[in-house]
Design a protein around this motif. Structure first.
Motif, mmCIF file in Angstrom:
data_model
loop_
_atom_site.group_PDB
_atom_site.id
_atom_site.type_symbol
_atom_site.label_atom_id
_atom_site.label_comp_id
_atom_site.label_asym_id
_atom_site.label_seq_id
_atom_site.Cartn_x
_atom_site.Cartn_y
_atom_site.Cartn_z
ATOM 1 N N CYS A 284 0.831 -1.218 0.000
ATOM 2 C CA CYS A 284 0.000 0.000 0.000
ATOM 3 C C CYS A 284 0.862 1.263 0.000
ATOM 4 C CB CYS A 284 -0.932 0.006 1.216
ATOM 5 S SG CYS A 284 -2.182 -1.295 1.194
ATOM 6 N N LEU A 285 1.866 1.289 0.866
ATOM 7 C CA LEU A 285 2.721 2.478 0.987
ATOM 8 C C LEU A 285 3.597 2.695 -0.248
ATOM 9 C CD1 LEU A 285 3.787 2.187 4.716
ATOM 10 C CD2 LEU A 285 2.788 4.222 3.684
ATOM 11 N N THR A 286 4.245 1.632 -0.704
ATOM 12 C CA THR A 286 5.144 1.777 -1.851
ATOM 13 C C THR A 286 4.372 2.101 -3.122
ATOM 14 O OG1 THR A 286 5.123 -0.640 -2.139
ATOM 15 C CG2 THR A 286 6.976 0.304 -0.937
ATOM 16 N N TYR A 287 3.213 1.480 -3.299
ATOM 17 C CA TYR A 287 2.421 1.733 -4.507
ATOM 18 C C TYR A 287 1.893 3.164 -4.525
ATOM 19 C CZ TYR A 287 -0.660 0.800 -8.452
ATOM 20 O OH TYR A 287 -1.260 0.835 -9.683
ATOM 21 N N PHE A 288 1.376 3.621 -3.385
ATOM 22 C CA PHE A 288 0.847 4.990 -3.333
ATOM 23 C C PHE A 288 1.969 6.014 -3.512
ATOM 24 C CE2 PHE A 288 -0.744 8.804 -1.071
ATOM 25 C CZ PHE A 288 -1.880 9.037 -1.851
ATOM 26 N N THR A 289 3.131 5.731 -2.936
ATOM 27 C CA THR A 289 4.282 6.624 -3.107
ATOM 28 C C THR A 289 4.699 6.685 -4.580
ATOM 29 O OG1 THR A 289 5.059 5.998 -0.901
ATOM 30 C CG2 THR A 289 6.623 7.144 -2.320
ATOM 31 N N MET B 264 10.081 15.156 -6.100
ATOM 32 C CA MET B 264 11.466 14.716 -6.310
ATOM 33 C C MET B 264 12.113 14.306 -4.988
ATOM 34 S SD MET B 264 12.721 17.497 -9.170
ATOM 35 C CE MET B 264 14.404 16.886 -9.220
ATOM 36 N N ALA B 265 11.802 15.058 -3.917
ATOM 37 C CA ALA B 265 12.320 14.712 -2.589
ATOM 38 C C ALA B 265 11.762 13.365 -2.140
ATOM 39 C CB ALA B 265 11.963 15.801 -1.586
ATOM 40 N N LEU B 266 10.489 13.156 -2.428
ATOM 41 C CA LEU B 266 9.832 11.890 -2.077
ATOM 42 C C LEU B 266 10.481 10.724 -2.816
ATOM 43 C CD1 LEU B 266 7.401 11.221 -0.234
ATOM 44 C CD2 LEU B 266 5.970 11.248 -2.274
ATOM 45 N N HIS B 267 10.779 10.926 -4.088
ATOM 46 C CA HIS B 267 11.431 9.887 -4.893
ATOM 47 C C HIS B 267 12.839 9.586 -4.358
ATOM 48 C CE1 HIS B 267 12.438 7.495 -8.404
ATOM 49 N NE2 HIS B 267 13.511 8.234 -8.602
ATOM 50 N N LEU B 268 13.575 10.621 -4.010
ATOM 51 C CA LEU B 268 14.943 10.445 -3.509
ATOM 52 C C LEU B 268 14.958 9.718 -2.176
ATOM 53 C CD1 LEU B 268 17.945 11.043 -3.925
ATOM 54 C CD2 LEU B 268 17.615 13.202 -2.729
ATOM 55 N N HIS C 38 13.196 -1.380 5.192
ATOM 56 C CA HIS C 38 14.315 -2.148 4.621
ATOM 57 C C HIS C 38 14.030 -2.562 3.177
ATOM 58 C CE1 HIS C 38 17.243 -5.781 5.183
ATOM 59 N NE2 HIS C 38 17.769 -4.815 4.452
ATOM 60 N N PHE C 39 12.784 -2.967 2.908
ATOM 61 C CA PHE C 39 12.433 -3.481 1.582
ATOM 62 C C PHE C 39 11.579 -2.501 0.781
ATOM 63 C CE2 PHE C 39 12.633 -7.275 4.466
ATOM 64 C CZ PHE C 39 13.905 -7.655 4.089
ATOM 65 N N PHE C 40 11.655 -1.228 1.110
ATOM 66 C CA PHE C 40 10.796 -0.222 0.486
ATOM 67 C C PHE C 40 11.163 0.032 -0.975
ATOM 68 C CE2 PHE C 40 8.999 3.917 -0.418
ATOM 69 C CZ PHE C 40 7.834 3.958 0.334
ATOM 70 N N ALA C 41 12.441 0.147 -1.277
ATOM 71 C CA ALA C 41 12.887 0.673 -2.576
ATOM 72 C C ALA C 41 12.525 -0.226 -3.759
ATOM 73 C CB ALA C 41 14.393 0.920 -2.543
ATOM 74 N N ASN C 42 12.741 -1.531 -3.647
ATOM 75 C CA ASN C 42 12.533 -2.410 -4.806
ATOM 76 C C ASN C 42 11.064 -2.502 -5.224
ATOM 77 O OD1 ASN C 42 15.157 -3.215 -5.631
ATOM 78 N ND2 ASN C 42 15.336 -4.429 -3.788
ATOM 79 N N PRO C 43 10.114 -2.757 -4.311
ATOM 80 C CA PRO C 43 8.702 -2.723 -4.734
ATOM 81 C C PRO C 43 8.263 -1.342 -5.212
ATOM 82 C CG PRO C 43 8.871 -3.089 -2.359
ATOM 83 C CD PRO C 43 10.237 -3.236 -2.920
ATOM 84 N N TYR C 44 8.839 -0.294 -4.606
ATOM 85 C CA TYR C 44 8.546 1.065 -5.065
ATOM 86 C C TYR C 44 8.961 1.233 -6.523
ATOM 87 C CZ TYR C 44 9.446 6.018 -5.911
ATOM 88 O OH TYR C 44 9.493 7.262 -6.482
ATOM 89 N N LEU C 45 10.152 0.751 -6.876
ATOM 90 C CA LEU C 45 10.631 0.859 -8.254
ATOM 91 C C LEU C 45 9.794 0.023 -9.218
ATOM 92 C CD1 LEU C 45 14.519 0.826 -7.850
ATOM 93 C CD2 LEU C 45 13.116 2.678 -8.766
ATOM 94 N N LEU C 46 9.348 -1.157 -8.770
ATOM 95 C CA LEU C 46 8.461 -1.975 -9.597
ATOM 96 C C LEU C 46 7.190 -1.206 -9.949
ATOM 97 C CD1 LEU C 46 8.639 -5.528 -7.928
ATOM 98 C CD2 LEU C 46 9.277 -4.964 -10.276
ATOM 99 N N ILE D 242 1.001 -7.936 -7.272
ATOM 100 C CA ILE D 242 1.221 -9.300 -6.774
ATOM 101 C C ILE D 242 2.713 -9.581 -6.631
ATOM 102 C CG2 ILE D 242 1.000 -11.740 -7.381
ATOM 103 C CD1 ILE D 242 -1.701 -11.006 -8.700
ATOM 104 N N GLU D 243 3.502 -9.133 -7.611
ATOM 105 C CA GLU D 243 4.952 -9.327 -7.566
ATOM 106 C C GLU D 243 5.576 -8.555 -6.403
ATOM 107 O OE1 GLU D 243 8.013 -11.431 -8.486
ATOM 108 O OE2 GLU D 243 6.247 -11.573 -9.769
ATOM 109 N N MET D 244 5.067 -7.349 -6.143
ATOM 110 C CA MET D 244 5.535 -6.542 -5.010
ATOM 111 C C MET D 244 5.273 -7.272 -3.698
ATOM 112 S SD MET D 244 4.006 -2.915 -6.387
ATOM 113 C CE MET D 244 4.234 -1.979 -4.855
#
Length: 528
Positions: A344-349, A363-367, A407-415, A455-457
């Motif tokens: 939920c958090l990574t997808y909304f971000t 841009m700050a949020l992305h960084l 810890h695992f925020f970045a990879n699902p966020y990038l997906l 689903i992959e996230m």
């Protein structure tokens, strides 16, 4: 329209607050907790230079071997007439489904003084030290590199190779002048990702390091064993350096791969010699991967290793008597909660940053979202101890869920970010003209169209939560501890058979999850 998007703005503010309290403030606390006198003590201590050298040498060698193996396997999967590719791909990724410390244990059970292969061949293997750390690190890291490189090879355009063949370039020349330049960007990212993974891992060297202590093991022992947070923070900052260098290089690396559009898929020409070599290396890799897992399965159901190898369920009963059931429930609760909230958090971000104008706040949020990729688990865990100690969150399951989300925020966020960027850039302007709010677009358009990504996230976060031992090791206690942390605890008590059984349980849970994810994705494809 302002009223309609008020919920979107409130959600964006909540995400910013969350990232501040989950990423930035704990890191700042880590910096401020360092005692100036301890810096000199740590750096000038007689063991610091050997630890740093051990870490750099083992990490460099393991990275070279790991990435080379991953590159070869990815090339075989995409450039040879290998049969059963999907089966090989699944088998190559099995090491991702157990904790890193289990790989070290698997090597001890195979090649240690009383190892199965050592006893079978009546040979003494020099496992402890550099050899063990490098072997265990390769097992632990190469599946990640393999998956990243496999994805890269799928986007190469065959027309370039076709033109090169017409011009008379040999296969070797094509590889050097076309393949390597095409994968240069992703390969750099893979090298730094693997280097960071190995450099910051304490699981493998904790078991097979012997006298060759590395920086993460020293940090683990200082904090867990001696409760010396200042020295732990100093080592934590040192572990951040290669991670942030990798992050900056990857962030500036615009050439992620072949930027041309794929007009023709790669055509694999017949070559029996090449295919035989591919089969030999792939089968040898599968055997190398499978041996520790098979050993865990055998040891889980023997009477007493190595004296009595007869079948017995005593170790399973003993493991459950020692609390495996409760810790498995903890692990499942943490993994499920982290996966649901994390998605939920990574997808909304990602929705905010990918489908909104490039404002300073976005841009700050992305960084900030990407910074979590550069924070090693052991550093994150220690920073949470220093920041949240004494709070209502500390000591419960919620702190473990929070640290795992971060810890695992970045990879699902990038997906999610990459998927959401595939939609037409004018979609928001059209929806605004029609009076449709952003949250309505999220609910009715983006989520239904990106279900496979979601689903992959979920799968990524769940599996990593089940196997992680780094961040949670500093925050867990006997009541909220996940199952993976029983492995170093049982290993220190020489409960080898029970430890092997726990590794099998974690592997089984992750395989079941992978099967469920596969069936869900398959049903989605049928619906389309």
């Amino acid at each position: 329209m302002f009223m309609k998007n008020r919920g979107f703005r409130a959600g964006k503010l909540l995400v910013l607050i969350f990232l501040c309290f989950s990423v930035l403030l704990p890191l700042f606390t880590l910096f401020f907790h360092i005692d100036g006198e301890d810096i000199s003590k740590v750096i000038h201590s007689p063991q610091f230079a050997p630890m740093l050298i051990n870490s750099l040498i083992t990490t460099t060698l393991a990275t070279i071997f790991s990435v080379s193996l991953a590159f070869a396997l990815a090339w075989f999967m995409n450039r040879t007439n290998l049969r059963y590719r999907s089966i090989f791909t699944v088998l190559f990724t099995l090491p991702m489904l157990i904790p890193s410390i289990s790989h070290g244990m698997g090597l001890v059970l195979l090649f240690g003084d009383n190892g199965l292969i050592s006893n079978l061949l009546h040979m003494k293997f020099y496992l402890y030290g550099y050899n063990g750390i490098i072997l265990g690190s390769i097992l632990y890291s190469f599946p990640v590199a393999f998956l990243m490189l496999c994805d890269t090879f799928q986007y190469e355009d065959y027309t370039t190779y076709e033109a090169a063949t017409v011009l008379g370039l040999s296969k070797k020349q094509q590889f050097l002048t076309i393949t390597l330049p095409n994968v240069k960007g992703p390969l750099i990212s893979v090298i730094f990702s693997v280097f960071t993974m190995i450099f910051t891992d304490y699981g493998v060297p904790l078991v097979v390091g012997g006298k060759s202590m590395t920086l993460p093991v020293y940090m683990y022992r200082e904090v867990i064993g001696l409760l010396d947070f200042s020295k732990g923070a100093i080592i934590g900052i040192l572990l951040l350096i290669p991670a942030f260098i990798a992050f900056i290089i990857d962030f500036k690396n615009d050439n992620k791969g072949n930027s041309s559009t794929v007009t023709r898929n790669y055509v694999i020409t017949p070559n029996r010699k090449r295919d035989r070599i591919a089969y030999i290396i792939c089968i040898a890799t599968v055997v190398f991967i499978s041996l520790p897992i098979i050993t865990f399965a055998i040891l889980s159901f023997v009477k007493q290793y190595p004296t009595d190898m007869s079948f017995s369920l005593d170790n399973v009963v003993q493991a459950f008597d020692l609390g495996v059931r409760m810790y498995l429930k903890n692990a499942l609760a943490i993994a499920l909660l982290t996966s649901i909230l994390g998605v939920c958090l990574t997808y909304f971000t990602a929705f905010i940053t990918a489908r909104s104008h490039h404002s300073f706040s976005n841009m700050a949020l992305h960084l900030i979202s990407m910074i979590s990729l550069a924070i090693p688990g052991v550093v994150l865990g220690l920073s949470y101890v220093l920041f949240y100690k004494g709070s209502l969150l500390y000591g419960g399951l919620s702190i473990l869920v929070l640290v795992n989300i971060t810890h695992f925020f970045a990879n699902p966020y990038l997906l999610a970010y990459n998927s959401l960027q595939q939609f037409h850039s004018n979609l928001e302007d059209i929806s605004a003209t029609m009076g449709i709010s952003k949250l309505r677009m999220l609910k009715d358009v983006y989520i239904p169209c990106t279900q496979a990504t979601i689903i992959e996230m979920f799968s990524y976060i769940f599996v990593n939560c089940m196997v992680t031992i780094s961040a949670v090791s500093f925050l867990a206690n006997f009541r909220n501890m996940p199952l993976s942390l029983l492995i170093p605890q049982f290993d220190s008590q020489s409960l080898i058979e029970a430890t092997a059984f726990i590794s099998i349980v974690i592997l089984s849970v992750n395989l079941v999850m992978k099967l469920i994810i596969y069936l869900l994705k398959r049903s989605l494809q049928k619906e389309k």
